[in-house]
Design a protein around this motif. Structure first.
Motif, PDB file in Angstrom:
ATOM      1  N   PHE A 111       0.821  -1.212   0.000  1.00 51.14           N
ATOM      2  CA  PHE A 111       0.000   0.000   0.000  1.00 51.14           C
ATOM      3  C   PHE A 111       0.854   1.261   0.000  1.00 51.14           C
ATOM      4  CE2 PHE A 111      -3.409  -2.904   1.419  1.00 51.14           C
ATOM      5  CZ  PHE A 111      -4.417  -2.484   0.555  1.00 51.14           C
ATOM      6  N   LEU A 112       2.013   1.204   0.676  1.00 53.23           N
ATOM      7  CA  LEU A 112       2.922   2.359   0.653  1.00 53.23           C
ATOM      8  C   LEU A 112       3.387   2.626  -0.771  1.00 53.23           C
ATOM      9  CD1 LEU A 112       4.649   4.521   2.076  1.00 53.23           C
ATOM     10  CD2 LEU A 112       6.405   2.752   2.407  1.00 53.23           C
ATOM     11  N   GLY A 113       3.738   1.562  -1.497  1.00 56.05           N
ATOM     12  CA  GLY A 113       4.150   1.739  -2.887  1.00 56.05           C
ATOM     13  C   GLY A 113       3.043   2.309  -3.746  1.00 56.05           C
ATOM     14  N   ILE A 114       1.835   1.815  -3.558  1.00 52.52           N
ATOM     15  CA  ILE A 114       0.690   2.343  -4.316  1.00 52.52           C
ATOM     16  C   ILE A 114       0.531   3.838  -4.057  1.00 52.52           C
ATOM     17  CG2 ILE A 114      -1.816   2.259  -4.563  1.00 52.52           C
ATOM     18  CD1 ILE A 114      -0.437  -0.113  -5.823  1.00 52.52           C
ATOM     19  N   VAL A 115       0.658   4.240  -2.793  1.00 50.36           N
ATOM     20  CA  VAL A 115       0.505   5.650  -2.443  1.00 50.36           C
ATOM     21  C   VAL A 115       1.617   6.495  -3.062  1.00 50.36           C
ATOM     22  CG1 VAL A 115       0.649   7.286  -0.516  1.00 50.36           C
ATOM     23  CG2 VAL A 115      -0.777   5.252  -0.316  1.00 50.36           C
ATOM     24  N   LEU A 116       2.861   6.032  -2.984  1.00 48.63           N
ATOM     25  CA  LEU A 116       3.999   6.833  -3.443  1.00 48.63           C
ATOM     26  C   LEU A 116       4.070   6.941  -4.967  1.00 48.63           C
ATOM     27  CD1 LEU A 116       6.852   5.641  -1.038  1.00 48.63           C
ATOM     28  CD2 LEU A 116       5.515   7.748  -0.899  1.00 48.63           C
TER      29      LEU A 116
END
Length: 410
Positions: free
Chosen positions: A91-96
């Motif tokens: 999810f962090l990757g999706i956000v960034l």
């Protein structure tokens, strides 16, 4: 350069497949060391014999499962930690990487690369005790690890999306996990957080953050703020996240700068291979590979401690419970952890540091042996017949062998 949309073609399919394969391979390596092998953490003895608030929380949780807290931490918690880490960093990757005009295939591919590079950093980023990325394999059950690896990305996502209310539950989780214990330790004049200054990971993260600011990347300010906040909260700075994002961003930049669809994907693939090889080489040439610094062996019991050391502890408990046994930091931590499990003290003391490499020769000098109390024991791993004779010449009497360990007496 932005993507033209969500139109799927063979190039996008190839990139998605390659990134997924890379990530799955990195997850497999991480799972192997975290969940399928055993090791001894040199800080476990101190942790399990202490009174930290987080240890009490783990004890309560293990009680609900009907198991001992050490068994819970060593046997079950790595699976829980790894599953949470994979979900949170996805999810962090999706956000960034979700930017206007980017296709879902691009966001997914970059997220997989980001996660894979982060796991690669974990494998090759051993920069000493108490650095966060370096110890995911080794002591993921300890509070400062949970805060640094699991809570920090949640904070970054909340800051990046400006979801200020989400910071409240993160803060409420942080307090029992490591906040209370960290500040209590600080007030006692001690701290166990290392910030890894001067390591290749620190240099990569610092250079990456500067580069992101220069390129006016939106996450730059948020990652800088996260680094400052974690410092103030006595949590290890997110060097691994910053470095992984910066490297992934460079791959994306190389792709975007090329003209023509085929050239773009070729440039991205070339940048990916060069930069991931550079990360692997940095870990190799800095001796940062975790398995070179910590010894991993096949699982022998639910405690996930070397059975030979447990057998020695049982032997000493039956035959000479009042005498001190001298050994390495590994044997001392294992003895202390086992004592906590059995509620029976094995008097041990560490005299030297042990790595995953086999010890060659006697780790003790004659002067050190001479200072030991008569009747005390010494445990040494992988001693040759010549070393055994040297030990006996210096006043150590051979008692017995326990697998790869030899027990001597002063």
């Amino acid at each position: 350069m932005k993507d033209s949309g969500d139109k799927f073609n063979i190039l996008k399919a190839g990139a998605v497949l390659a990134a997924t394969t890379f990530l799955l391979g990195c997850i497999f390596i991480t799972a192997r060391y975290m969940c399928l092998l055993q090791h001894v953490s040199t800080s476990d003895g101190f942790f399990f014999s202490g009174d930290k608030l987080w240890l009490k929380c783990l004890s309560a949780l293990s009680g609900l499962m009907g198991t001992n807290v050490i068994v819970f931490c060593h046997k079950f918690w790595p699976y829980i930690f790894l599953a949470l880490m994979i979900v949170i960093y996805f999810f962090l990757g999706i956000v960034l990487f979700s930017e206007e005009g980017r296709s879902k295939a691009y966001v997914y591919t970059m997220t997989c690369i980001f996660m894979g590079i982060f796991l690669l950093i974990i494998h090759g980023g051993y920069n000493g005790n108490h650095t966060s990325e370096a110890l995911v394999y080794i002591e993921c059950w300890q509070g400062y690890m949970v805060s640094a690896i699991l809570l920090t990305p949640l904070m970054i996502m909340a800051l990046y999306r400006k979801k200020w209310l989400l910071l409240i539950p993160v803060a409420l989780i942080y307090i029992p996990v490591s906040g209370f214990d960290n500040f209590k330790t600080l007030l006692q004049g001690r701290t166990y957080i290392s910030f890894g200054g001067g390591s290749w990971l620190f240099v990569t993260a610092a250079f990456g953050l500067i580069m992101m600011i220069f390129l006016k990347k939106k996450p730059a300010r948020v990652l800088l703020a996260a680094a400052l906040l974690t410092t103030g909260l006595l949590v290890a700075r997110p060097y691994g996240i910053i470095a992984a994002y910066s490297i992934t961003m460079l791959i994306g930049e190389a792709r975007d700068k090329a003209s023509g669809e085929w050239k773009r994907y070729a440039a991205g693939a070339a940048a990916f291979m060069v930069l991931t090889a550079a990360v692997a080489a940095a870990g190799f040439f800095s001796n940062g590979r975790v398995s070179w610094n910590v010894r991993f062996t096949p699982i022998e019991n639910d405690l996930r401690l070397p059975q030979d050391i447990i057998d020695i502890a049982e032997y000493l408990g039956k035959n000479d419970p009042d005498e001190t046994v001298y050994g390495s930091d590994v044997t001392d931590s294992a003895f202390t952890t086992y004592s906590r499990y059995k509620q029976r003290t094995v008097k041990s003391q560490a005299l030297w540091a042990e790595t995953s490499m086999d010890i060659k020769g006697m780790p003790l000098s004659y002067g050190e042996i001479n200072q030991m109390n008569p009747g005390s024991y010494v445990i040494i791993r992988n001693v040759s017949s010549g070393d055994r004779q040297t030990a006996e010449d210096n006043g150590l009497v051979y008692v017995d062998s326990f697998g790869e360990y030899m027990l001597y007496r002063r």
